[in-house]
Design a protein around this motif. Sequence first.
Motif, short mmCIF file in Angstrom:
data_model
loop_
_atom_site.label_atom_id
_atom_site.label_comp_id
_atom_site.label_asym_id
_atom_site.label_seq_id
_atom_site.Cartn_x
_atom_site.Cartn_y
_atom_site.Cartn_z
N PHE A 235 57.49 34.96 104.32
CA PHE A 235 58.48 35.16 105.39
C PHE A 235 59.07 33.81 105.82
CE2 PHE A 235 59.12 35.54 110.11
CZ PHE A 235 60.24 36.37 110.06
N SER A 236 60.38 33.70 105.76
CA SER A 236 60.98 32.39 106.06
C SER A 236 61.79 32.40 107.35
CB SER A 236 61.81 31.92 104.88
OG SER A 236 62.83 32.85 104.60
N CYS B 81 54.33 31.06 115.96
CA CYS B 81 54.83 30.26 114.83
C CYS B 81 56.25 30.74 114.53
CB CYS B 81 53.92 30.47 113.62
SG CYS B 81 54.46 29.54 112.18
N SER B 82 56.40 32.05 114.28
CA SER B 82 57.72 32.63 113.97
C SER B 82 58.14 33.64 115.02
CB SER B 82 57.68 33.37 112.64
OG SER B 82 57.36 32.51 111.58
N VAL B 83 59.42 33.66 115.31
CA VAL B 83 59.99 34.74 116.11
C VAL B 83 60.04 35.96 115.19
CG1 VAL B 83 62.03 35.54 117.36
CG2 VAL B 83 61.44 33.11 117.38
N GLU B 84 59.47 37.08 115.66
CA GLU B 84 59.40 38.26 114.79
C GLU B 84 60.24 39.43 115.30
OE1 GLU B 84 55.22 39.06 114.29
OE2 GLU B 84 54.80 37.04 113.58
N SER C 145 53.40 34.69 110.16
CA SER C 145 53.05 33.34 109.67
C SER C 145 52.00 32.73 110.59
CB SER C 145 54.29 32.44 109.59
OG SER C 145 54.89 32.28 110.86
N ASP C 146 51.11 31.96 110.00
CA ASP C 146 50.10 31.18 110.74
C ASP C 146 49.22 31.96 111.72
OD1 ASP C 146 50.84 28.97 109.28
OD2 ASP C 146 51.93 27.98 110.90
N GLY C 147 48.96 33.23 111.43
CA GLY C 147 48.07 34.03 112.28
C GLY C 147 46.70 33.41 112.49
N PHE D 34 63.88 29.29 111.65
CA PHE D 34 64.03 28.77 110.29
C PHE D 34 62.68 28.19 109.91
CE2 PHE D 34 68.29 28.92 111.92
CZ PHE D 34 69.09 29.21 110.82
N LYS D 35 61.99 28.85 109.00
CA LYS D 35 60.61 28.47 108.69
C LYS D 35 60.48 27.83 107.31
CE LYS D 35 57.69 28.96 110.79
NZ LYS D 35 57.26 28.00 111.84
#
Length: 273
Positions: A80-81, A43-46, A248-250, A71-72
């Motif tokens: 976390f955005s 979902c997000s690059v971490e 996000s979205d785990g 950009f979330k």
Amino acid sequence: MYGIEIDEQYKCCNRVHNTADMVIEAGGVKIGGGSFCMIAGPCSVESEEQIVGIAKAVKAAGAGLLRGGAFKPRTSPYDFSGLKAEGLRLLSIAKKETGLPIVSEIMSSADLELFEDVDILQVGARNMQNFELLAQLGKINKPVLLKRGLGNTLNELLMSAEHIMSKGNSQVILCERGIRTFCEHTRNTLDLSAVPLLKELSCLPVIVDPSHATGISRLVPPMALAAAAAGADGLMIEVHNDPQHALSDGPQALTPEQYADLAEKIRKVRAVL
Ligand code: PEP
Ligand code: MN
């Protein structure tokens, strides 16, 4: 009035005068017209380690494109955005290391220059009717992955595609990602009939995102297989190396192993078709 009159307001992608499927190319990968596209990633690059590791794993499983949000859009301003420009830089590293073209969500046209190395610009469900953003994306020469809004009809989705295409950019991929209904068991309700209908109404490729449609990782494989059987041109699936600690979205993320297993089953369903 000159030329052909068409009842439907969307004209650019209308099947009536585009009988052939539109084939879109992104970083050497073909989408639509019979080729099945597998987009996968977090979902997000971490972090660099996270995105490069997932990119290698999904590539090995057969994915053709890497996704990752920088950009979330988040319901809560306290969540976390995304890593923003740094996230896009890390995606570029993963692209260089694996050769996978990359897909990432753009929330504002003010960020366009940061997306130079991104192969497909994603317009998220919440921005499906951000007409200013759609107009700007209509002026560039790059594929746009347009997600259906959670409360939008197919006609509204096709009209949003029209906003992009009428400005000159015909490279639009439609994505069904679930809509809001009274059903509380899942995050959204996957509207699978949208797939054959959108393909009947338009010439654009139609892909399905079973991750946001269900919000529950164990429901992702059966819905992904159903989407392939329904004639989707591809799938976008969230994959995380450590879903329990995802930023996000785990709960809806598949592990790389689960993704590899699903990809194998998708190939079997496609072979039957
Ligand atoms: C996403 O793909 O990460 C996303 C935010 O999707 P949607 O816009 O469909 O909610
Ligand atoms: Mn997500």
